[in-house]
Motif scaffolding. Structure first.
Motif, PDB file in Angstrom:
ATOM      1  N   PRO A   2       0.828  -1.222   0.000  1.00  0.00           N
ATOM      2  CA  PRO A   2       0.000   0.000   0.000  1.00  0.00           C
ATOM      3  C   PRO A   2       0.858   1.267   0.000  1.00  0.00           C
ATOM      4  N   ALA A   3       0.260   2.351  -0.439  1.00  0.00           N
ATOM      5  CA  ALA A   3       0.957   3.634  -0.496  1.00  0.00           C
ATOM      6  C   ALA A   3       1.105   4.231   0.904  1.00  0.00           C
ATOM      7  N   TYR A   4       2.062   5.131   1.036  1.00  0.00           N
ATOM      8  CA  TYR A   4       2.267   5.864   2.283  1.00  0.00           C
ATOM      9  C   TYR A   4       1.033   6.722   2.562  1.00  0.00           C
ATOM     10  N   ASP A   5       0.573   6.705   3.809  1.00  0.00           N
ATOM     11  CA  ASP A   5      -0.570   7.513   4.233  1.00  0.00           C
ATOM     12  C   ASP A   5      -0.058   8.726   5.007  1.00  0.00           C
ATOM     13  N   PRO A   6      -0.179   9.933   4.444  1.00  0.00           N
ATOM     14  CA  PRO A   6       0.336  11.122   5.121  1.00  0.00           C
ATOM     15  C   PRO A   6      -0.467  11.514   6.367  1.00  0.00           C
ATOM     16  N   ASN A   7      -1.537  10.799   6.651  1.00  0.00           N
ATOM     17  CA  ASN A   7      -2.334  11.082   7.843  1.00  0.00           C
ATOM     18  C   ASN A   7      -2.090  10.094   8.974  1.00  0.00           C
ATOM     19  N   ASN A   8      -1.023   9.284   8.877  1.00  0.00           N
ATOM     20  CA  ASN A   8      -0.713   8.379   9.984  1.00  0.00           C
ATOM     21  C   ASN A   8      -0.272   9.204  11.190  1.00  0.00           C
ATOM     22  N   GLN A  97       4.093  -4.510  12.026  1.00  0.00           N
ATOM     23  CA  GLN A  97       3.993  -3.052  11.980  1.00  0.00           C
ATOM     24  C   GLN A  97       2.556  -2.611  12.261  1.00  0.00           C
ATOM     25  N   VAL A  98       2.409  -1.586  13.104  1.00  0.00           N
ATOM     26  CA  VAL A  98       1.095  -1.058  13.468  1.00  0.00           C
ATOM     27  C   VAL A  98       0.913   0.362  12.927  1.00  0.00           C
ATOM     28  N   VAL A  99       1.943   1.193  13.059  1.00  0.00           N
ATOM     29  CA  VAL A  99       1.912   2.550  12.507  1.00  0.00           C
ATOM     30  C   VAL A  99       2.763   2.532  11.242  1.00  0.00           C
ATOM     31  N   PHE A 100       2.172   2.964  10.130  1.00  0.00           N
ATOM     32  CA  PHE A 100       2.828   2.811   8.844  1.00  0.00           C
ATOM     33  C   PHE A 100       3.632   4.038   8.412  1.00  0.00           C
ATOM     34  N   HIS A 101       4.542   4.416   9.296  1.00  0.00           N
ATOM     35  CA  HIS A 101       5.639   5.344   9.008  1.00  0.00           C
ATOM     36  C   HIS A 101       6.857   4.656   9.612  1.00  0.00           C
ATOM     37  N   LEU A 102       7.900   4.501   8.825  1.00  0.00           N
ATOM     38  CA  LEU A 102       9.096   3.812   9.309  1.00  0.00           C
ATOM     39  C   LEU A 102       9.497   4.334  10.678  1.00  0.00           C
ATOM     40  N   HIS A 103       9.749   3.425  11.609  1.00  0.00           N
ATOM     41  CA  HIS A 103      10.258   3.803  12.921  1.00  0.00           C
ATOM     42  C   HIS A 103      11.037   2.639  13.511  1.00  0.00           C
ATOM     43  N   VAL A 104      12.027   2.999  14.301  1.00  0.00           N
ATOM     44  CA  VAL A 104      12.883   2.026  14.966  1.00  0.00           C
ATOM     45  C   VAL A 104      12.683   2.197  16.468  1.00  0.00           C
ATOM     46  N   HIS A 105      12.385   1.103  17.149  1.00  0.00           N
ATOM     47  CA  HIS A 105      12.244   1.100  18.603  1.00  0.00           C
ATOM     48  C   HIS A 105      13.620   0.891  19.224  1.00  0.00           C
ATOM     49  N   VAL A 106      13.971   1.731  20.187  1.00  0.00           N
ATOM     50  CA  VAL A 106      15.216   1.591  20.936  1.00  0.00           C
ATOM     51  C   VAL A 106      14.809   1.466  22.405  1.00  0.00           C
TER      52      VAL A 106
END
Length: 142
Positions: A2-8, A97-106
């Motif tokens: 799916p495409a990136y959603d700018p409203n995430n 993945q739950v939120v569809f903006h790349l993120h890394v958990h530290v």
């Protein structure tokens, strides 16, 4: 894919439409604390570019996110007197993945202490604010 959603939710945080407990920011990345941390100091590192996940991020943006994740990990080890650190990154629903903006958990870790289940308990805002301040100060000093 799916495409990136700018409203995430993370895109809204990046645009300043929603608050966060900011730890670090530069022209390419933002770091803030997870509001439902799995352990004290659980931070999220995001690229500012609109990337859904590792499958569509520009390699240079991903490399920068990982460079910042390493700095956060080192600061978290110090601030939270951790014995180790867990780094997690999920891609698409099947990958967790739950939120569809790349993120890394530290996530700073203590020997023998289990992480809380994902999204299980919101931390008190004043605790997150104090943790973010300590982590930010340590990152600046490094």
């Amino acid at each position: 894919m799916p495409a990136y959603d700018p409203n995430n939710i993370f895109a809204k945080i990046l645009r300043g439409e929603l608050p966060c407990n900011k730890v670090y920011e530069d022209d390419r990345a933002l770091v803030f604390l997870d509001i439902m941390p799995r352990a004290p100091g659980h931070a999220l590192v995001l690229p500012k570019s609109p990337a859904r996940n590792v499958l569509d991020v520009a390699p240079d943006d991903f490399a920068h996110v990982m460079k910042i994740a390493q700095k956060v990990a080192k600061a978290g080890m110090q601030v939270f007197e951790a014995d180790g650190v867990t780094i997690q990154q999920f891609n698409e629903s099947a990958g967790g993945q739950v939120v569809f903006h790349l993120h890394v958990h530290v996530i700073p870790r203590k020997e023998g202490v289990m992480m809380k289940p994902p999204a299980s308990e919101k931390e008190k805002p004043e605790i997150l604010a104090a943790q973010a301040k300590k982590l930010a100060a340590t990152m600046q000093a490094a």
